[in-house]
Design a protein around this motif. Sequence first.
Motif, mmCIF file in Angstrom:
data_model
loop_
_atom_site.group_PDB
_atom_site.id
_atom_site.type_symbol
_atom_site.label_atom_id
_atom_site.label_comp_id
_atom_site.label_asym_id
_atom_site.label_seq_id
_atom_site.Cartn_x
_atom_site.Cartn_y
_atom_site.Cartn_z
ATOM 1 N N THR A 79 0.846 -1.248 -0.128
ATOM 2 C CA THR A 79 0.122 -0.154 0.013
ATOM 3 C C THR A 79 0.848 1.247 0.026
ATOM 4 N N SER A 80 0.348 2.170 -0.638
ATOM 5 C CA SER A 80 1.296 3.519 -0.544
ATOM 6 C C SER A 80 1.077 4.214 0.672
ATOM 7 N N GLN A 81 1.888 5.201 0.782
ATOM 8 C CA GLN A 81 1.873 6.160 2.107
ATOM 9 C C GLN A 81 0.722 6.693 2.104
ATOM 10 N N LYS A 82 -0.012 7.347 1.039
ATOM 11 C CA LYS A 82 -1.190 8.019 0.928
ATOM 12 C C LYS A 82 -2.365 7.012 1.535
ATOM 13 N N HIS A 83 -2.441 5.738 1.118
ATOM 14 C CA HIS A 83 -3.256 4.821 1.666
ATOM 15 C C HIS A 83 -3.110 4.601 3.315
ATOM 16 N N LYS A 84 -1.841 4.327 3.770
ATOM 17 C CA LYS A 84 -1.417 4.309 5.032
ATOM 18 C C LYS A 84 -2.065 5.320 5.811
ATOM 19 N N LEU A 101 -7.936 10.254 -0.837
ATOM 20 C CA LEU A 101 -8.202 8.611 -1.059
ATOM 21 C C LEU A 101 -6.974 8.277 -2.119
ATOM 22 N N ALA A 102 -6.678 7.089 -1.649
ATOM 23 C CA ALA A 102 -5.711 6.388 -2.413
ATOM 24 C C ALA A 102 -6.170 6.012 -3.714
ATOM 25 N N GLY A 103 -5.416 6.369 -4.880
ATOM 26 C CA GLY A 103 -5.879 6.152 -6.130
ATOM 27 C C GLY A 103 -6.351 7.401 -6.800
ATOM 28 N N ILE A 104 -6.897 8.574 -6.264
ATOM 29 C CA ILE A 104 -7.423 9.679 -6.509
ATOM 30 C C ILE A 104 -6.566 10.656 -6.593
ATOM 31 N N GLY A 105 -6.095 11.155 -7.741
ATOM 32 C CA GLY A 105 -4.968 12.229 -7.850
ATOM 33 C C GLY A 105 -5.655 13.366 -8.231
ATOM 34 N N GLU A 106 -4.974 14.430 -8.669
ATOM 35 C CA GLU A 106 -5.512 15.514 -9.114
ATOM 36 C C GLU A 106 -6.718 15.440 -10.122
ATOM 37 N N ALA A 107 -6.296 14.837 -11.341
ATOM 38 C CA ALA A 107 -7.166 14.839 -12.229
ATOM 39 C C ALA A 107 -8.821 14.131 -12.073
ATOM 40 N N ASP A 116 -19.343 -3.669 -2.368
ATOM 41 C CA ASP A 116 -18.888 -4.432 -3.396
ATOM 42 C C ASP A 116 -17.859 -4.078 -4.269
ATOM 43 N N GLU A 117 -17.013 -4.844 -4.390
ATOM 44 C CA GLU A 117 -15.522 -4.379 -5.263
ATOM 45 C C GLU A 117 -16.108 -4.321 -6.774
ATOM 46 N N GLU A 118 -16.394 -5.044 -7.156
ATOM 47 C CA GLU A 118 -17.098 -4.861 -8.837
ATOM 48 C C GLU A 118 -17.787 -3.663 -8.984
ATOM 49 N N LEU A 119 -18.989 -3.590 -8.096
ATOM 50 C CA LEU A 119 -19.960 -2.523 -8.330
ATOM 51 C C LEU A 119 -19.221 -1.261 -8.139
ATOM 52 N N PHE A 120 -18.267 -1.172 -7.075
ATOM 53 C CA PHE A 120 -17.377 0.134 -6.822
ATOM 54 C C PHE A 120 -16.566 0.380 -7.961
ATOM 55 N N ARG A 121 -15.616 -0.689 -8.376
ATOM 56 C CA ARG A 121 -14.899 -0.305 -9.366
ATOM 57 C C ARG A 121 -15.557 0.119 -10.703
ATOM 58 N N ASP A 122 -16.754 -0.300 -11.162
ATOM 59 C CA ASP A 122 -17.420 0.141 -12.252
ATOM 60 C C ASP A 122 -17.877 1.379 -12.033
ATOM 61 N N TRP A 123 -18.415 1.825 -10.883
ATOM 62 C CA TRP A 123 -18.823 3.159 -10.533
ATOM 63 C C TRP A 123 -17.624 4.095 -10.504
ATOM 64 N N LEU A 124 -16.607 3.772 -10.323
ATOM 65 C CA LEU A 124 -15.492 4.741 -10.199
ATOM 66 C C LEU A 124 -14.880 5.090 -11.617
ATOM 67 N N LYS A 125 -15.060 3.865 -12.544
ATOM 68 C CA LYS A 125 -14.535 4.154 -13.754
ATOM 69 C C LYS A 125 -15.645 4.938 -14.657
ATOM 70 N N LYS A 185 -5.817 0.027 -11.747
ATOM 71 C CA LYS A 185 -4.976 0.257 -10.603
ATOM 72 C C LYS A 185 -5.796 1.407 -9.769
ATOM 73 N N GLN A 186 -6.192 2.285 -10.285
ATOM 74 C CA GLN A 186 -6.677 3.616 -9.318
ATOM 75 C C GLN A 186 -8.063 3.005 -8.665
ATOM 76 N N GLN A 187 -8.738 2.229 -9.519
ATOM 77 C CA GLN A 187 -9.921 1.535 -9.039
ATOM 78 C C GLN A 187 -9.491 0.794 -7.794
ATOM 79 N N GLY A 188 -8.478 -0.127 -7.943
ATOM 80 C CA GLY A 188 -8.067 -1.077 -6.875
ATOM 81 C C GLY A 188 -7.548 -0.399 -5.374
ATOM 82 N N ASP A 189 -6.704 0.568 -5.832
ATOM 83 C CA ASP A 189 -6.182 1.647 -4.626
ATOM 84 C C ASP A 189 -7.345 2.030 -4.065
#
Length: 90
Positions: free
Chosen positions: A4-9, A24-30, A56-65, A73-77
């Motif tokens: 995990t990244s320092q941001k996650h920790k 949030l980990a995986g969420i940068g400026e853009a 739910d991981e799959e539903l959340f990843r789809d929503w984020l995408k 990777k961003q979704q997973g983080d």
Amino acid sequence: MSSTSQKHKDFVAEPMGEKPVMALAGIGEALGKRLESKGFDKAYVVLGQFLVLKKDEELFRDWLKDTCGANSKQQGDCYGCLKEWCDAFL
């Protein structure tokens, strides 16, 4: 398990409070700006969506995408960050 990244920790180490969405980990400026433009300006608002999707991981990843164009990777983080935070604080 992936490391995990320092941001996650940093995120999962304390209550969420008023942290911005970009904390949030995986969420940068853009991605953060895209989420903010759709009303997801704080980490807790994204957490709300995470909980509405019943963690739910799959539903959340789809929503984020679909919402901000996050890649795999961003979704997973982001998912891992919110899941670990929930495990610690809920």
